[in-house]
Structures are given as structure tokens and as C-alpha cells.
Design a protein around this motif. Structure first.
Motif, PDB file in Angstrom:
ATOM      1  N   ASN A 167       0.816  -1.212   0.000  1.00 35.07           N
ATOM      2  CA  ASN A 167       0.000   0.000   0.000  1.00 35.07           C
ATOM      3  C   ASN A 167       0.851   1.263   0.000  1.00 35.07           C
TER       4      ASN A 167
ATOM      5  N   THR B 204      -4.217  -0.102   1.198  1.00 38.04           N
ATOM      6  CA  THR B 204      -4.930   0.947   0.457  1.00 38.04           C
ATOM      7  C   THR B 204      -5.481   0.325  -0.818  1.00 38.04           C
TER       8      THR B 204
ATOM      9  N   GLU C 139      -7.885  -0.971  -3.932  1.00 45.78           N
ATOM     10  CA  GLU C 139      -8.823  -0.511  -4.939  1.00 45.78           C
ATOM     11  C   GLU C 139      -8.902  -1.611  -5.991  1.00 45.78           C
TER      12      GLU C 139
ATOM     13  N   TYR D 219      -8.233  -1.987  -9.150  1.00 49.05           N
ATOM     14  CA  TYR D 219      -7.082  -2.212 -10.023  1.00 49.05           C
ATOM     15  C   TYR D 219      -5.994  -2.995  -9.294  1.00 49.05           C
ATOM     16  N   TRP D 220      -5.705  -2.585  -8.042  1.00 51.05           N
ATOM     17  CA  TRP D 220      -4.643  -3.229  -7.279  1.00 51.05           C
ATOM     18  C   TRP D 220      -5.027  -4.655  -6.886  1.00 51.05           C
TER      19      TRP D 220
ATOM     20  N   TYR E 272     -16.105  -4.281   1.573  1.00 49.26           N
ATOM     21  CA  TYR E 272     -15.235  -4.395   0.387  1.00 49.26           C
ATOM     22  C   TYR E 272     -13.894  -5.021   0.737  1.00 49.26           C
ATOM     23  N   ARG E 273     -13.363  -4.667   1.881  1.00 50.20           N
ATOM     24  CA  ARG E 273     -12.089  -5.247   2.324  1.00 50.20           C
ATOM     25  C   ARG E 273     -12.246  -6.766   2.508  1.00 50.20           C
TER      26      ARG E 273
ATOM     27  N   SER F  51     -12.540  -8.512  -0.888  1.00 50.25           N
ATOM     28  CA  SER F  51     -11.250  -8.574  -1.582  1.00 50.25           C
ATOM     29  C   SER F  51     -10.388  -9.698  -1.034  1.00 50.25           C
TER      30      SER F  51
END
Length: 276
Positions: free
Chosen positions: A29, A72, A74, A76-77, A107-108, A111
Motif C-alpha cells: 500500500n 490501500t 482498490e 485495479y490493485w 469491500y475489504r 477482496s
């Protein structure tokens, strides 16, 4: 119980990182990228921070280990991490996941599940509440800080070991490192380490470096966390003596990662093992 690992074993792993300079591919991150790279360099490893979709698989194709950190995150990452994880798993190189802030947002959590569904990491390292959340416990983190003690997460760590077949490290005042048959406890470190952003993430990066040179991922994780704990302890003490604070301590930690000697490690190491 009979010791499963000796201080000289840990020193051998530290020396191997210094001598072999493994290439550690980190998708980490923004907050910790610089410190993670400097920690790896100071310990003797070679960091590369690459996340572009166009090269991430090629980079994972030449690295000796892969470290994923969702601090951090998102879309894309996360896709970069998924692509790199696929390549690393196909190659059979060790992979390390740091589920930063697990439990803080939906969301975390989604992922993390995406990554775990892609491939099981070799090692998962997190604080107590992060490990509990990844294992499915109903726990809320304080942003990216733990709301649970490392001791509270032992059941969750065992559940994750059963799910992934890998190693789980729960960090805290006492670090717990477990796999399917072994349990190590480390008691080094200093409370000031929690006042420097990225120290935990840097420990994860170090695990990646140690896994690159030590095929036993449990031993590699113990060695990396032992090094980080002793270095943090020494750095805090030196900062206090010099009437300095956590800003100077961060610099001293980098110095100690480079210069720590075997005698200091063996004198200070607080390590024990418990039956699984």
C-alpha cells in the motif's frame, strides 16, 4: 517441550537473507511502500514494487517470493494481486498475505475472499482482529488497528491453517506462529513499534524475504518475526537513551536490521514453543 527451533537456526536464516539477497515482489500500500522497501534492503533482500497489469505476472515470474498487502486497496490493485498470485502459485514460490484492516468494511472482506479463492497463501500475517475476521469471526477492527489481542485469535488462526494448509502469524505483544503441527511464541518488541506506521506491514515483507531462502515456511516466519521483534526492542532502547522518539527509532530500526549481530539476537530472543 523440546525446542523446535534454536537461536542459531534463526541466525542462519538471517544470514541466508543477507547473503542471497532474494528478490521479493511486493504489491503493497501507498502508506508503507517506502518503509517496506527500506526494511527489505536493510535486512539484505532486494525489493521490487510493481503493480501494473502489463508487467505484474512477468515480475512474479522472476521473483523468489510474493507479498500482498491490501492496506490501500482498490479494484485495479486487487486485480494486480490476483494475477500475481496466480503466477506465483503456478511457479511454486512462497506467497504472503497481509489482510490489513480485515473486518473494517465489506469491500475489504470481499477482496480478501477473492484472493483466498484464487490460491491459498503460504503465510497469512495479521493482528488479532484481522486474523479473526479472515477466519469468519464477527469482529470489528478500528480502521487498520487491532481491536483484539493476539491471544484471542488463536482459534481463528487454527481455523485459517485448516483452510489454507499454510502458516498463520498473529502479531501483537506476543506473536503466535502456527501451522498444522507447530506453535511458536515470540515475546520481543516494544510498544513504540505501534506508533510507526508500516512496522507490521514491514514484518510481512520480511516474512516474504525469509520464505524465499528458507523452504520451511513456519521456520521462516518465526525467524522473520524474531528479527523484527529484537530489532524493534533494541531500537526503542537506543532512542530512549538518546532522548529521542519514534521518528529516530524508525531510522535506528533500519540500522539494526543491517547491523544486528548473532550475540545480540541470542541474548535477547524470547521464544518458546507449546504443544499444538
Amino acid at each position: 517441550m523440546t525446542d523446535l527451533l534454536s537461536p542459531s537456526d534463526i541466525w542462519a536464516d538471517i544470514t541466508a537473507v543477507r547473503e542471497r539477497a532474494p528478490l521479493v515482489h511486493s504489491i503493497t500500500n501507498f502508506v508503507v511502500m517506502n518503509l517496506n522497501a527500506n526494511v527489505l534492503l536493510a535486512a539484505g533482500a532486494s525489493p521490487v514494487m510493481a503493480h501494473a497489469h502489463e508487467e505484474v505476472q512477468a515480475m512474479a515470474g522472476i521473483a523468489q517470493s510474493l507479498v500482498l498487502n491490501i492496506g490501500t486497496l482498490e479494484p485495479y490493485w486487487i486485480e494486480s494481486m490476483r494475477l500475481a498470485l496466480q503466477t506465483a502459485t503456478q511457479r511454486g514460490i512462497p506467497t504472503v498475505l497481509d489482510p490489513v484492516g480485515a473486518g473494517a468494511t465489506a469491500y475489504r472482506n470481499e477482496s480478501i475472499e477473492l484472493l483466498l479463492g484464487t490460491a491459498a497463501p503460504t503465510v497469512i500475517r495479521g493482528n488479532g482482529s484481522e486474523i479473526m475476521s479472515v477466519a469468519g469471526a464477527n469482529v470489528q477492527t478500528k480502521g487498520v488497528d487491532s481491536s483484539a489481542a493476539s491471544n484471542d485469535a488463536l482459534g481463528a488462526a487454527r481455523a485459517l491453517v485448516a483452510r489454507t494448509g499454510g502458516v498463520v502469524c498473529v502479531s501483537g505483544p506476543t506473536d503466535h506462529i502456527v501451522d498444522g503441527k507447530r506453535w511458536a511464541l515470540l515475546g520481543n518488541g516494544h510498544e513504540w513499534m505501534t506508533r510507526i506506521t508500516g512496522v507490521g506491514c514491514s514484518a510481512t515483507a520480511l516474512i516474504g524475504a525469509f520464505c524465499a531462502v528458507q523452504p520451511d515456511a513456519w521456520r521462516a516466519t518465526v525467524s522473520a518475526m524474531a528479527l523484527m521483534g529484537v530489532v524493534g526492542e533494541v531500537a526503542a532502547e537506543k532512542a530512549v537513551v538518546r532522548r529521542q522518539g519514534v521518528g529516530s527509532m524508525q531510522v535506528i530500526m533500519l540500522d539494526e536490521l543491517q547491523l544486528l549481530d548473532q550475540a545480540t539476537l541470542e541474548q535477547r530472543l524470547k521464544m518458546e514453543f507449546k504443544p499444538w
